[in-house]
Design an enzyme around this catalytic site. Sequence first.
Site, short mmCIF file in Angstrom:
data_model
loop_
_atom_site.label_atom_id
_atom_site.label_comp_id
_atom_site.label_asym_id
_atom_site.label_seq_id
_atom_site.Cartn_x
_atom_site.Cartn_y
_atom_site.Cartn_z
N GLY A 189 73.86 34.04 129.63
CA GLY A 189 74.52 35.18 128.83
C GLY A 189 75.93 35.18 129.59
CG ASP A 242 65.04 34.05 132.79
OD1 ASP A 242 63.82 34.63 132.98
OD2 ASP A 242 66.07 34.36 133.14
#
EC number: 2.7.7.-
Length: 534
Positions: free
Chosen positions: A126, A293
């Site tokens: 992101g 993650d």
Amino acid sequence: MPEIRVTSAFDRPALDASPLDSANLNDTVSTDLHLNPPLVLKVQNRFAGLSEVFYSRQPPAPLSDPWLVHANEDAGRLIGLDRDAMHSQAFLDVFSGRAPLPGGDPLAAVYSGHQFGVWAGQLGDGRALLLGEAVGPEEAYELQLKGSGRTPYSRGADGRAVLRSSIREYLASEAMHALGIPTTRALAIVASDDRIRRETMETAAIVTRMAPSFVRFGSFEHWASRKQPERVRELADFVIANYYPECLTPPDGEAEVPNGVYLRWLGAVVRRTAEMVADWQLVGFCHGVMNTDNMSILGLTIDYGPYGFMDGFNAHHICNHSDSSGRYAWDAQPSIAHWNLYALGSALMSLLDNEEAALRSQLDQFEEIFLRRLYQQAALKLGLLEWRAEDSALLNSLWSLMHNARADFTQSFRRLAKVRIDDNAVDADGETFRDLFIDRDAADAWLETYRARLRLEARPDAERAAAMNRVNPIYVLRNHLAELAIRGAQQRDTGPLEALLNALRDPYTERPGLEQYASLPPDWASDISVSCSS
């Protein structure tokens, strides 16, 4: 305090099944490049050779009027950069996002994951971009900008990183590397006066991270959750061929078994992860956000967010104030790592013909590997020539002693080297182990047991002390030391940062003039709080 084991209060994720398919490996693309002299690199883009569904291509968003906070010359040498190159305008331009890396192919990777035990769905880079892969004299390293602006995976966030968190990651990478713990590295920090909002308004920065690969457990979970086993296989084949080639063939003398390549690979990931977490435990390191993650498929410490090295030992220490349930507390880390490996295993079921028993045979090696590594390293930290089964009681009683007294983690082990085998002898000059404990009787009782154990080996005190000091650090990245470096850099004074790095790069050797980096933390350090906000 309970013994450190892998048994967990957290239920492991189910091992789901999905159908099989296949995909071919992609060829490596390699390019020689020359930036403005003296910056010279060789770049390749192996990850970009995967199918385009694995990433989104885009350039970084540059910082305004960037300045170089620090360049890590030790890391630079890994990819063939010298000091002049790392302080050149070309270097600043590339790693602030103002100029492309010639031969690079900037992209943001997609992945998913479990966050605090809950399936979070699609995530991805992101605020990070993989510029390319620099080929060094011995190994290739992916170069990733963290804080380089929005990507398709930003989920409404600004895609930036603040100077505070960038310095913390930079310092942690170097500190963990010097401690001998597998980790990503950091090449540089570039900062700007650009303002971004977190809890307060802060200034922006970009940290350049280095790793052989940034593929995560969640990279496989993403495609399994979408029921695309062909993508799981493509990514697995890529990782194995490039980073686990030893898994392509069975060990000498062993016959190949069905799906043997994937079973050996999963076993190797289990081993690397278990040994990494054991190493974390023995330096008092807390990761803070062990989401799937944030777990490296290479067994590297990755994604330094709200981490911490403990000062006063608390077995249930939570370094992340966002972790209200204590899921990622120090004593929970081994069980969480095992849980995360089960989540990875679930994502890999399609590679193993849905043979759950074969998969479990690899996953359930974790506890044995973890404890073997923990005890091997604990023997060294305690100055023992060999680990005996009964030594686990000695270690667990030490944890309890330290926990009850909130004794300083780092100094407790460091001062053990000063203990003499002869209980009639006065401990070595200076501060002693028992000085860390208000309950001196409890400390003396443990020391009596410890000395009795040492006598069984009759190792000379000086020899044992020297060996212990080679594995018990005197300098670790305490939160207050990082905070002082941050405060200096926020005023464009990088002296405290450089001085701290100097101490951390050789954490085992006591050196004159560095007493402040070995001292117990000041009272104000207890007010430092770290969270997922960065």
